[in-house]
Design an enzyme around this catalytic site. Structure first.
Site, PDB file in Angstrom:
ATOM      1  N   GLU A 101     -11.352   4.440  -5.629  1.00  0.00           N
ATOM      2  CA  GLU A 101     -11.485   2.993  -5.783  1.00  0.00           C
ATOM      3  C   GLU A 101     -11.788   2.616  -7.236  1.00  0.00           C
ATOM      4  OE1 GLU A 101     -10.942   0.843  -3.492  1.00  0.00           O
ATOM      5  OE2 GLU A 101     -10.964   2.039  -1.665  1.00  0.00           O
TER       6      GLU A 101
ATOM      7  N   ARG B 135       0.864  -1.187   0.000  1.00  0.00           N
ATOM      8  CA  ARG B 135       0.000   0.000   0.000  1.00  0.00           C
ATOM      9  C   ARG B 135       0.894   1.227   0.000  1.00  0.00           C
ATOM     10  NH1 ARG B 135      -2.655   4.164   0.136  1.00  0.00           N
ATOM     11  NH2 ARG B 135      -4.861   4.324   0.762  1.00  0.00           N
TER      12      ARG B 135
ATOM     13  N   ARG C 245      -0.707  -5.449   4.633  1.00  0.00           N
ATOM     14  CA  ARG C 245      -0.003  -4.975   3.443  1.00  0.00           C
ATOM     15  C   ARG C 245       1.233  -4.199   3.873  1.00  0.00           C
ATOM     16  NH1 ARG C 245      -4.968  -1.824   0.642  1.00  0.00           N
ATOM     17  NH2 ARG C 245      -4.862  -0.882   2.729  1.00  0.00           N
TER      18      ARG C 245
END
Length: 277
Positions: free
Chosen positions: A85, A77, A127
Site C-alpha cells: 500500500e 485493479r 473496479r
C-alpha cells in the site's frame, strides 16, 4: 507518443475489421528504430491482430502499483498480483509501495493500455479486474512480479496467466529482487504470530503443519491451537493432496487474520504455499 506507436495504431485501425487471423509485423532497422506494417518484411516478427485489436484505454492516473484510473473515471485493479500500500489519509505507506507505484507511473501514466479480462469482470469495489498490456504488448502484471515489485495473489476463478505469474515470482525470489530482498518481508516463524500480534499487509511465515482439519467451508492446515492456514473447499482441487505438507517445513504467504485469540492465513491458490527442502 512516438512515431512508431502512432504508426502501430494506424495499422491496427486499418485492420480492425479483418479476420482474427490478420497480423501486423514489427521489425527494428539498423538505426534501432521500430517499424510496424500489415505486410511481411525480412526479419520481421509477426504480431497476431487478435491480441492487439482490442480497444486501447488512456491511463489518467496510477494510484498505486496495482490500481489505475482510466479516462471515463474507470478504475482498474490488476489481476493476479498485489503490491504494498502507498500512503493514504488513514494509513501509512508499506515498504515498497512507492517504488511499485513510481515504476508503473513511469511506464503508463498518460499513455494508452490494452486490457485482458478473466472470469470475473469486477471486484466488490466495482473496479474492473484486468491484465494490463502496453501498446507494445508488454504484460505489466507479469513485469511487476518479475521485478520483485509485486507478489502473486490469485483469486479463483481468475486463473489466467497463473502459471506465468508464479514462475516470474520464483525468478524474482531466486534473484532477490525488490520485496524479496527487504527485511520487512523476510520470513518469520509462524508460531510466533500470537506473540507478535496482528501484522498488517502481506507476509511470509515458516513452520510445520501437524494436522489437517475439515469443515463445510474450509480445509485447515493446523500449526498449533492458535495458528492455521485455511484453504477454501471450493479451491481444494488446485492443491492436490494436502497430506504432502504434513510434518514438513512450509512457507505460507498471505495476510493474517485474527478471531479472538486465534490466527489464520487464507490461501486460495497453491502459489501461497511453498515446501522448503
Amino acid at each position: 507518443m512516438t512515431a512508431g506507436k502512432i504508426l502501430l495504431l494506424g495499422v491496427l485501425a486499418s485492420l480492425v475489421f479483418v479476420s482474427s487471423e490478420a497480423a501486423v509485423f514489427r521489425w527494428i532497422d539498423s538505426t534501432g528504430r521500430t517499424h510496424y506494417s500489415d505486410r511481411p518484411q525480412p526479419g520481421a516478427q509477426e504480431l497476431k491482430l487478435n491480441k492487439l485489436a482490442a480497444p486501447f484505454y488512456y491511463v489518467q492516473r496510477v494510484y498505486d502499483g496495482d490500481t489505475l484510473l482510466l479516462k471515463g473515471d474507470i478504475r482498474v485493479r490488476l489481476l493476479g498480483i498485489d503490491t504494498p500500500e502507498v500512503e493514504g489519509r488513514y494509513r501509512a505507506e508499506q515498504v515498497g509501495g512507492g517504488s511499485a507505484r513510481d515504476w508503473l507511473r513511469q511506464r503508463i501514466e498518460g499513455q494508452k493500455v490494452r486490457l485482458e479480462f478473466d472470469q470475473e469482470r469486477h471486484d466488490h469495489y466495482q473496479r474492473l479486474l484486468a491484465h494490463v498490456f502496453t501498446v507494445e504488448g508488454k504484460h505489466l502484471n507479469l513485469l511487476l512480479v518479475e521485478e520483485g515489485l509485486a507478489v502473486v495473489s490469485i483469486f479463483p476463478p481468475n486463473l489466467k496467466y497463473g502459471t506465468q505469474l508464479a514462475q516470474a515470482q520464483e525468478r524474482a525470489e531466486a534473484a532477490r529482487r525488490g520485496l524479496w530482498n527487504m527485511p520487512d518481508y523476510a520470513p518469520r516463524p509462524i508460531l510466533a504470530i500470537p506473540q507478535e500480534g496482528y501484522q498488517r499487509g502481506w507476509r511470509r511465515y515458516q513452520g510445520t503443519p501437524v494436522a489437517i482439519r475439515s469443515s463445510r467451508k474450509y480445509v485447515r492446515l493446523v500449526f498449533s491451537k492458535q495458528v492455521e492456514v485455511r484453504i477454501p473447499q471450493a479451491q481444494l482441487n488446485l492443491f492436490g493432496k494436502l497430506e504432502r505438507y504434513l510434518e514438513k517445513q512450509l512457507e505460507v504467504r498471505g495476510w493474517v487474520s485474527r478471531r479472538k485469540e486465534n490466527y489464520s492465513i487464507l490461501v486460495r491458490h497453491p502459489s501461497g504455499l511453498k515446501l522448503l527442502f
